[in-house]
Write a protein that holds these residues in place. Structure first.
Motif, PDB file in Angstrom:
ATOM      1  N   ASP A  40       0.695  -1.429  -0.090  1.00  0.00           N
ATOM      2  CA  ASP A  40       0.084  -0.327   0.041  1.00  0.00           C
ATOM      3  C   ASP A  40       0.769   1.638  -0.080  1.00  0.00           C
ATOM      4  N   SER A  41       2.460   1.279  -0.310  1.00  0.00           N
ATOM      5  CA  SER A  41       3.171   2.681  -0.503  1.00  0.00           C
ATOM      6  C   SER A  41       2.966   2.829  -1.518  1.00  0.00           C
ATOM      7  N   ARG A  45       2.191   0.284  -4.379  1.00  0.00           N
ATOM      8  CA  ARG A  45       0.549   0.531  -5.412  1.00  0.00           C
ATOM      9  C   ARG A  45       1.527   0.528  -7.086  1.00  0.00           C
ATOM     10  N   ARG A  59      -3.961 -10.924  -3.466  1.00  0.00           N
ATOM     11  CA  ARG A  59      -3.205  -9.833  -3.906  1.00  0.00           C
ATOM     12  C   ARG A  59      -2.327  -9.835  -2.680  1.00  0.00           C
ATOM     13  N   GLU A  61       0.718  -8.785   0.295  1.00  0.00           N
ATOM     14  CA  GLU A  61       1.030  -7.730   1.155  1.00  0.00           C
ATOM     15  C   GLU A  61       2.447  -6.946   1.674  1.00  0.00           C
TER      16      GLU A  61
END
Length: 183
Positions: A40-41, A45, A59, A61
């Motif tokens: 999610d950084s 992304r 997905r 992590e």
């Protein structure tokens, strides 16, 4: 778990090795650093966008960057870098296309070049510093002589980009990278 690799341009490895915080170890006589990138950084992304999926995607992590530095018997250094995404082969089949490899390297190249320009600008704020000494320091810090960089080539890069430091993010990526050959 399976690894989905992207080879990182060798001249970026010493830069990333020093600038990313990671776990460092010695493995088979090589210095290795493992850098964990959150999915999610902003970098994670970006990488996710380049992943080609099939069947039932799962997905991830995180991603890992593995950087290795090997001291050769002749005194030279050998750098290698790979970007990995860990996935379970039971639920997804993921890979990076050759185009994705190029784009990810272009993004890392942009980070490298922008950092270089800001470094020289900051270094030369000292009254006794010059652009030449700043570039020499940067070249030494990241072992860039090993990859064919010189003060002259880096000075040309600096003057070409110093006035518009972030403009390279909105323009087409440079295709001129010293001594880089596509894998």
């Amino acid at each position: 778990m399976s690894y989905i690799p992207i080879n990182i341009r060798p001249h970026l490895v010493p830069f990333l090795y020093q600038e990313f915080e990671g776990r460092e170890a010695v493995y088979l006589g090589k210095k290795v650093s493992s850098i964990k990138i959150g999915a999610d950084s902003s970098l994670g992304r970006s990488m996710r966008l380049y992943t080609v999926k099939a069947d039932f995607p799962k997905r991830s992590e995180y991603y890992n960057i593995y950087l290795t530095l090997e001291e050769l018997p002749d005194g030279k250094k050998k750098y290698e870098g790979n970007y990995f995404r860990m996935e379970s082969g039971k639920k997804s089949f993921l890979q990076f296309t050759p185009e994705a490899t190029t784009e990810i390297n272009n993004l890392l190249e942009d980070i490298f070049r922008i950092s270089f320009v800001y470094f020289v600008d900051g270094y030369t704020k000292h009254p006794d510093a010059s652009v030449k000494s700043a570039i020499d320091y940067f070249i030494d810090k990241y072992d860039l002589l090993e990859f064919g960089f010189s003060n002259e080539s880096m000075r040309q890069l600096y003057y070409r980009e110093k006035g518009t430091k972030l403009d390279r993010l909105k323009e087409q990526s440079a295709n001129r990278v010293t001594n880089y050959k596509k894998p």
